[in-house]
Write an enzyme that holds these catalytic residues in place. Sequence first.
Site, short mmCIF file in Angstrom:
data_model
loop_
_atom_site.label_atom_id
_atom_site.label_comp_id
_atom_site.label_asym_id
_atom_site.label_seq_id
_atom_site.Cartn_x
_atom_site.Cartn_y
_atom_site.Cartn_z
N HIS A 229 -9.49 0.98 5.15
CA HIS A 229 -8.11 1.13 5.99
C HIS A 229 -8.37 2.45 7.13
CE1 HIS A 229 -4.05 2.57 6.69
NE2 HIS A 229 -3.75 1.42 5.98
N SER B 142 3.55 -1.94 10.58
CA SER B 142 5.11 -2.00 10.74
C SER B 142 5.61 -3.21 10.41
CB SER B 142 5.37 -1.57 12.22
OG SER B 142 4.79 -0.08 12.29
N GLU C 257 -6.86 4.80 8.00
CA GLU C 257 -6.56 6.18 7.85
C GLU C 257 -7.91 6.82 6.93
OE1 GLU C 257 -2.93 5.52 5.85
OE2 GLU C 257 -2.06 4.74 7.68
N ASN D 64 0.96 -1.13 0.16
CA ASN D 64 0.08 -0.14 -0.09
C ASN D 64 1.00 1.18 -0.04
OD1 ASN D 64 -1.95 2.20 0.77
ND2 ASN D 64 -2.36 1.36 2.57
N TRP D 65 0.92 1.94 -1.26
CA TRP D 65 2.08 3.19 -1.16
C TRP D 65 1.22 4.28 -0.52
CZ3 TRP D 65 3.68 3.39 -7.16
CH2 TRP D 65 4.25 1.96 -7.51
N LYS D 66 0.15 4.22 -0.26
CA LYS D 66 -0.65 5.41 0.53
C LYS D 66 -0.39 6.63 -0.24
CE LYS D 66 -0.27 3.12 4.81
NZ LYS D 66 -0.15 3.27 6.16
N GLY E 294 2.45 2.33 10.96
CA GLY E 294 3.58 3.61 10.73
C GLY E 294 4.41 4.03 12.12
N GLU F 55 -5.10 -5.05 10.84
CA GLU F 55 -4.10 -4.06 11.18
C GLU F 55 -4.33 -3.03 12.31
OE1 GLU F 55 -2.43 -2.72 7.28
OE2 GLU F 55 -4.09 -1.43 7.48
N GLY G 250 3.09 -0.91 4.30
CA GLY G 250 2.86 0.22 3.95
C GLY G 250 4.13 0.81 3.85
N GLY G 251 4.94 1.49 4.66
CA GLY G 251 6.31 2.02 4.60
C GLY G 251 7.00 1.05 3.82
#
Length: 253
Positions: A97, A215, A99, A11-13, A175, A169, A236-237
């Site tokens: 998600h 993470s 976010e 997930n590149w966000k 993150g 999640e 993610g990251g």
Amino acid sequence: MIQRQRIVAGNWKMNKSYVEGRELVKEISDRLQPTDTMVILAPPFIHLNNVGNNIRGVANMFLAAQNCHWAESGAYTGEISARMLESIEVQYVIIGHSERREYFLETDEILAKKIDAVLAHNMRPIFCCGEKLEVREAGTQEQLVEEQLRKALFHLSPEAFQKVVIAYEPVWAIGTGKTASPQQAQDMHAFIRSVIAGQYGDEAAQATSILYGGSCNPSNARELFGQADVDGGLIGGASLKADDFLAIVNSFS
Ligand code: PGA
């Protein structure tokens, strides 16, 4: 025993310019070793067409969007519909998600409508659930996650439910560099599977892929993915660097 699909999704966000995204997908698709794991890339909307063109024909690579609107079309300035995503051959859509829930106020009711839109357009939802820190501290994370599943997914027919991928999640792990321990992940994944079994039966529960997110990185992925009910990860990251992402893809023992 039913073989669940192993999945690693990136997930590149809201990251990467068009040129940077072009470089990243090229590096990932060029360097991906033949694998049984399904590798899904979820870049921002502007990258979808290009990423799709890059991975088409690469075995086991799939294209996902990070969100969509629930309506077919209409006066929703700034939004993207499931119908549009289907028309450029998107295969998965991340729905719910944390976010989106937190910053865009998406409720379980809205998420249920988005799930329906994704399925109506022949794509598969990756449905995210998970608790915030205060819920974990109060020890009520199972009730919360069960409610998220019920409200957004359990109106689906058994046939439709088969298309759903779940991502657990914990919000406190996203993150933050603070991963759930392998045991915490396993406990929640086993619980999610038991809730699915209660609604759709044991066979459906055994066939559902449940990913862990929060993470996840090359140093903890192997242990997390080694848990009996963890079928992969939503990253993610660490999905923004080809080296890290590919190392995670190769983390199944
Ligand atoms: P993270 O994000 O890997 O950067 O923690 C995971 C996610 O939000 O899907």
